[in-house]
Motif scaffolding. Structure first.
Motif, short mmCIF file in Angstrom:
data_model
loop_
_atom_site.label_atom_id
_atom_site.label_comp_id
_atom_site.label_asym_id
_atom_site.label_seq_id
_atom_site.Cartn_x
_atom_site.Cartn_y
_atom_site.Cartn_z
N VAL A 173 0.87 -1.17 0.00
CA VAL A 173 0.00 0.00 0.00
C VAL A 173 0.91 1.22 0.00
O VAL A 173 1.58 1.50 0.99
N GLU A 174 0.94 1.92 -1.13
CA GLU A 174 1.80 3.08 -1.32
C GLU A 174 1.04 4.32 -0.83
O GLU A 174 0.09 4.76 -1.44
N GLY A 179 9.82 8.56 -4.99
CA GLY A 179 10.06 7.67 -6.11
C GLY A 179 9.77 6.21 -5.83
O GLY A 179 10.13 5.34 -6.63
N SER A 180 9.08 5.93 -4.73
CA SER A 180 8.78 4.54 -4.38
C SER A 180 7.93 3.85 -5.45
O SER A 180 8.17 2.69 -5.80
N VAL A 181 6.92 4.56 -5.96
CA VAL A 181 6.02 3.95 -6.95
C VAL A 181 6.79 3.55 -8.20
O VAL A 181 6.63 2.44 -8.71
N GLU A 182 7.64 4.44 -8.68
CA GLU A 182 8.41 4.14 -9.89
C GLU A 182 9.34 2.96 -9.65
O GLU A 182 9.50 2.09 -10.53
N MET A 183 9.96 2.91 -8.48
CA MET A 183 10.86 1.80 -8.17
C MET A 183 10.09 0.48 -8.12
O MET A 183 10.53 -0.54 -8.64
N LEU A 184 8.91 0.49 -7.51
CA LEU A 184 8.11 -0.73 -7.40
C LEU A 184 7.68 -1.23 -8.78
O LEU A 184 7.76 -2.43 -9.08
N ARG A 185 7.26 -0.31 -9.62
CA ARG A 185 6.80 -0.72 -10.96
C ARG A 185 7.94 -1.24 -11.81
O ARG A 185 7.76 -2.15 -12.64
N ASP A 207 5.83 -8.32 -9.97
CA ASP A 207 5.02 -9.39 -9.38
C ASP A 207 4.29 -8.95 -8.12
O ASP A 207 3.51 -9.71 -7.54
N VAL A 208 4.54 -7.74 -7.65
CA VAL A 208 3.95 -7.22 -6.42
C VAL A 208 2.72 -6.38 -6.77
O VAL A 208 2.77 -5.53 -7.66
N THR A 209 1.64 -6.61 -6.04
CA THR A 209 0.45 -5.78 -6.19
C THR A 209 0.68 -4.45 -5.47
O THR A 209 0.97 -4.45 -4.26
N VAL A 210 0.56 -3.34 -6.18
CA VAL A 210 0.79 -2.03 -5.60
C VAL A 210 -0.52 -1.24 -5.62
O VAL A 210 -1.10 -1.02 -6.68
N LEU A 211 -0.98 -0.84 -4.43
CA LEU A 211 -2.20 -0.06 -4.28
C LEU A 211 -1.79 1.37 -3.95
O LEU A 211 -1.41 1.67 -2.82
N VAL A 212 -1.83 2.25 -4.93
CA VAL A 212 -1.33 3.61 -4.77
C VAL A 212 -2.43 4.51 -4.21
O VAL A 212 -3.53 4.59 -4.76
N GLN A 213 -2.12 5.19 -3.10
CA GLN A 213 -3.05 6.13 -2.48
C GLN A 213 -2.57 7.56 -2.76
O GLN A 213 -1.37 7.83 -2.73
N PRO A 214 -3.50 8.49 -2.99
CA PRO A 214 -3.09 9.85 -3.33
C PRO A 214 -2.53 10.63 -2.14
O PRO A 214 -1.80 11.61 -2.34
N VAL A 215 -2.89 10.24 -0.92
CA VAL A 215 -2.40 10.93 0.28
C VAL A 215 -2.00 9.88 1.31
O VAL A 215 -2.32 8.70 1.18
N ASN A 216 -1.30 10.35 2.34
CA ASN A 216 -0.88 9.46 3.43
C ASN A 216 -2.08 9.19 4.34
O ASN A 216 -2.56 10.09 5.04
N LEU A 217 -2.55 7.96 4.36
CA LEU A 217 -3.69 7.57 5.18
C LEU A 217 -3.27 7.10 6.57
O LEU A 217 -4.13 6.68 7.36
#
Length: 335
Positions: free
Chosen positions: A39-40, A46-52, A57-67
């Protein structure tokens, strides 16, 4: 989308690009197949870009703000429940799991259908001391990690029945989560796992330790980046745990003690330059108290365990540890 494998591991992260690779690589090496869910939480590093790029093989759930921890984790839990996983583990992004970590957690969970949570042995990242072997709750209304700082890594292996489990490295039964609900997102971070443990105990679910399930943790790697964060969250959340969960007959024992500890914590924050943060925590706690009292009515009405059974799960002393608590212990002895 592939079929679920029965176990998902949810990793919440906020600006954790440097820590994530070691964490995810350790989950890739698990001896039991797992679906890895990150859960991003609104990162800008740059975490999202690194994960992609490196973890397709990892499911990435990107959130627009810090929850926060609670809100972010709930996104992953809802996804895992929707996917039909029987078990869902949480692992901090600054933690690394041994290859058999999930195997031992599932084995302990499968030993008894009444077990709703299984805690792992959380060890400091250098492998020299315990971080946690579950969560304790004292009659002072103060939660604390069981065994933190102990240099003998097997010191807490024999006692495997627990009050609660840390959200940083624990396996949850999906059936239990559907029964008691997910994390309370008002907590944002700190003590949301204690609140969940209370709700599980009140519904009759058991919490156990799997001492062979080992993960290593870099303590405070995320929360330590934000000045005043711990003070604010502590003063905001501590009273909510009591208001929501402590049965009526235990309130006369816990509330006066917590009031003393809470006051000491508040004034220490004021005297060390965090007065504004401390006041904000108290104000927010008070403002949402009517909501927590409403939640209390629902929780207590659904309770299945009696007060006497709960008494045996509590720690009837001050928690060990911090300077604040040592001062409080000295004050109690003088009194």
């Amino acid at each position: 989308m592939s079929a679920p494998v029965g176990v998902a591991v949810v990793v919440p992260t906020w600006n954790g690009r440097d820590d994530l690779p070691a964490c995810l690589d350790s989950l890739r090496r698990q001896t039991r197949p797992v679906e890895i869910v990150v859960v991003e939480n609104g990162s800008i590093d740059g975490s999202v870009e690194m994960l992609r790029a490196s973890y397709p093989d990892v499911t990435v759930l990107v959130q627009p703000v810090n929850l926060g921890f609670a809100g972010g984790v709930n996104v992953g839990l809802r996804y895992a429940l929707h996917r039909g996983h029987r078990f869902v583990a949480l692992l901090n992004n600054d933690a690394v799991a041994e290859p058999t970590w999930i195997d031992h957690l599932v084995a302990e969970m499968s030993s008894d259908e009444r077990v709703g949570m299984v805690a792992s042995k959380f060890v400091t990242i250098d492998g020299t001391r315990l971080d946690s072997t579950g969560e304790c709750y004292s009659t002072w209304g103060l939660p604390f990690p069981r065994g933190r700082g102990e240099e003998r890594l097997d010191a807490y292996d024999s006692a495997t029945e627990l009050f609660g489990a840390s959200g940083g490295s624990t396996l949850y039964r999906a059936k239990m989560l559907r029964d008691i609900g997910l994390f309370d997102e008002d907590f944002f971070a700190y003590f949301e796992d204690v609140d969940l443990s209370w709700r599980a105990q009140l519904r009759g679910w058991r919490v156990r330790l799997a001492p062979e399930a080992v993960a290593y943790h870099r303590i405070g790697a995320t929360s330590g980046r934000i000045p005043g964060f711990t003070t604010y969250q502590t003063l905001k959340n501590l009273s909510w745990v009591v208001v929501k969960n402590v049965p009526r007959r235990l309130l006369p024992t816990i509330v006066p003690r917590l009031a003393l500890a809470y006051t000491l914590t508040f004034w220490r924050a004021v005297l060390t330059g965090s007065g504004a943060v401390a006041v904000k925590g108290v104000v927010v706690a008070a403002a949402r108290m009517p909501k927590k009292l409403g939640e209390r009515r629902v929780i207590q009405r659904r309770r299945r365990i009696d007060e006497e059974s709960l008494r045996s799960l509590l720690t009837w002393d001050l928690p060990p540890g911090s300077t604040n608590l040592r001062r409080l212990r000295a004050l109690v002895r003088r009194a």
